[in-house]
Scaffold this active site. Structure first.
Site, PDB file in Angstrom:
ATOM      1  N   THR A  30      22.424  60.285  38.603  1.00 14.88           N
ATOM      2  CA  THR A  30      21.673  61.525  38.423  1.00 14.88           C
ATOM      3  C   THR A  30      21.982  62.559  39.494  1.00 14.88           C
ATOM      4  O   THR A  30      22.217  63.737  39.189  1.00 14.88           O
ATOM      5  CB  THR A  30      20.167  61.219  38.390  1.00 14.88           C
ATOM      6  OG1 THR A  30      19.886  60.417  37.231  1.00 14.88           O
ATOM      7  CG2 THR A  30      19.347  62.496  38.322  1.00 14.88           C
ATOM      8  N   ALA A  31      21.972  62.160  40.753  1.00 16.03           N
ATOM      9  CA  ALA A  31      22.209  63.117  41.834  1.00 16.03           C
ATOM     10  C   ALA A  31      23.589  63.751  41.721  1.00 16.03           C
ATOM     11  O   ALA A  31      23.747  64.973  41.846  1.00 16.03           O
ATOM     12  CB  ALA A  31      22.046  62.430  43.191  1.00 16.03           C
TER      13      ALA A  31
END
Length: 545
Positions: A77-78
């Site tokens: 996600t990051a």
């Protein structure tokens, strides 16, 4: 006028205003909607049950790229959100994971944790986050630099999603999952804006705590067949009536006098809370109400949380997407009603996909990789090869961090230690390939798996050894049956759609990389690209002048 007729009229007006791009008009508002862990194949699998106003509005009325990919391995996600906001891969923006090891101290580092700031409108020690470790400018940063009167707002249920998407100069909000309130930190504000404080006082999450997750269709109406939480028998009373919610509630429960809304994020109600707050932000911040282009990023984290726990073949995930389809329709209708033709552009995409659902009895090859066992055995191997000691510091997101202090103290060659460790890693079940950081710094991989691993490599933060698991394999986590983080199509392939006044309806089948989103939006907003951007403008969205 009937609602359907109003929607058709607004869409017609929107398309009629498409010529505004050709005359150089800038939109008043750009909305970037990111649905976390949304695989590209969901659009095809579920489209028959989507409404005309939700996902299919973007698919049919916008520019729909059906073959969009992230061109790197660390599909978490990051990293995905950073690529979307900066226009470059992890080797450029530096975000390879949420956590890594500082080689100079051997201490863990968190991407957003910042002890110099405090959370606002939350318990002590909660919300102490900032973009401290973000190394590249985002699209929002560039917009604010170009026009100080432009507003940039980033919203997500989790702080990582909100902060990475917003960057350094945005107004950033995330949910205090314990209380169900939307908060920020002193990095962004001295105190929360008045409209946020007033919104929190309404406790709009509380009614959801008394509701059950009811199916949208009969059992036969779903494409998927597996289900564990959704009950097709007559509904029971109360949100925590079902075993899953009782379990989640007990994990997150705080003091009796405090609400705890964390469990909501594992249900479709988490999406509803995000949509509600996004609409409030448009009003509260007066987005798009002047001639200075504003940017709003909305990240839906709930799809990822549900996908990890139930898997892409579950009815729970499918039902959540049908409910999210309704949310998107409400949000888009709201935008169309608030703005004139030519004034708003919306992007709909995802930060990464996810693996197929893990099953022990699956006849399709898949498995779980035991990272703790990997660390222990690797430490024993290096102790036998060189000297006894603590050779392995940690393992994060398919990266092994070695103790460079012990390597240097003994006078060993770092490249040799890494090479032996990478070679040994290939003997583990589930490992498809392994590269050392030295080989990625000194070599060039122009294609294949090596290129995708190298595109994820950032020397100051990546591990000494980066491993690629075999297709279908995920890291051991008994609470999750599906995870991202690989270089395979199920993780890299995501939907990408542009919808708005100056974008012709079309379906584009050519392969594009996700680094193109930011430069395309920068062209639409008539600003320069962020400083680390390496992507190219998508000509189907912004025709070359």
């Amino acid at each position: 006028m009937k609602p359907k007729a109003l929607t058709v009229l607004l869409l017609g007006a929107l398309c009629a205003g498409s010529a505004s791009a050709q005359t150089g008009a800038k939109p008043k508002l750009v909305v970037n909607i990111v649905i976390s862990q949304m695989r590209a194949d969901y659009m095809d699998r579920f489209q028959d049950n989507f409404s005309a106003d939700g996902f299919r509005r973007f698919m049919d009325q916008g520019a729909y790229f059906t073959d969009a990919h992230y061109n790197y391995m660390q599909t978490n996600t990051a990293a995905g959100l950073a690529t979307l906001s900066t226009g470059t891969n992890p080797d450029g923006h530096g975000i390879v994971a949420e956590d890594w090891i500082d080689f100079t101290t051997n201490n863990p580092v968190n991407l957003i944790a910042d002890p110099s700031v405090t959370g606002l409108d939350c318990d002590a020690g909660v919300g102490c986050y900032s973009p401290l470790n973000l190394t590249a400018a985002t699209l929002g940063d560039r917009l604010k630099e170009s026009d100080a009167k432009s507003k940039v707002v980033s919203i997500a249920a989790t702080p990582v999603s909100a902060i990475v998407s917003g960057g350094h100069t945005a107004d950033v909000f995330w949910m205090d999952a314990g209380r169900g309130h939307w908060i920020s930190s002193t990095y962004y504000f001295k105190q929360l804006p008045t409209w946020v404080t007033a919104y929190n006082k309404q406790n709009l999450f509380a009614p959801f705590m008394e509701r059950s997750w009811e199916p949208s269709k009969t059992l036969e109406g779903y494409k998927n067949s597996e289900h564990s939480v959704i009950d097709f028998t007559p509904a029971k009373t109360g949100f925590f009536s079902k075993p899953f919610f009782r379990k989640v509630g007990s994990i997150f429960k705080k003091d009796d006098d405090k609400f705890d809304a964390a469990a909501l994020l594992y249900t479709p109600f988490g999406n509803s809370l995000t949509t509600q707050f996004a609409r409030e932000a448009i009003v509260g911040e007066e987005l798009g109400k002047d001639d200075h282009t504003d940017l709003l990023t909305i990240v839906y984290d709930t799809p990822r949380l549900i996908g990890e726990h139930f898997g892409p073949r579950s009815i729970e995930l499918e039902d959540m997407y049908y409910k999210l389809d309704t949310e998107l329709g409400i949000l888009t209708d709201y935008l169309l009603a608030q703005f004139k033709p030519g004034e708003v552009v919306v992007v709909l995409t995802s930060d990464h996909g996810t693996s197929d659902t893990y099953k022990e009895d699956s006849r399709v090859p898949m498995g779980r990789f035991n990272a703790e066992q990997f660390k222990m055995i690797m430490n024993g191997f290096l102790s036998a090869q060189f000297e006894p000691g603590n050779w392995v510091i940690d393992y994060h997101d398919r990266q092994l961090y070695l103790n460079r202090s012990i390597i240097y103290s003994y006078g060993f060659n770092l490249a040799e230690v890494q090479t032996r460790a990478a070679t040994f890693a290939l003997q583990f079940r589930g490992v498809n390939g392994a590269l050392s950081s030295t080989s990625m710094q000194n070599g060039y991989f122009g294609g294949g798996f090596g290129e995708k691993i190298q595109n994820s490599f950032y020397p100051k933060r990546s591990g000494d050894i980066v491993i690629n698991l075999m297709p279908g394999w995920i890291e051991e986590d008994t609470a999750k049956v599906s995870l991202s983080g690989s270089l395979y199509d199920y993780d890299t392939h995501v939907p990408l759609m542009f919808f708005g006044a100056n974008i012709p309806a079309q379906r584009i089948g050519r392969n594009v990389t996700m680094t193109g989103v930011t430069p395309t939006l920068a062209r639409i907003m008539q600003i320069t690209v962020p400083n680390a951007s390496t992507g190219s403008v998508l000509p189907e969205v912004v025709p070359q002048q």
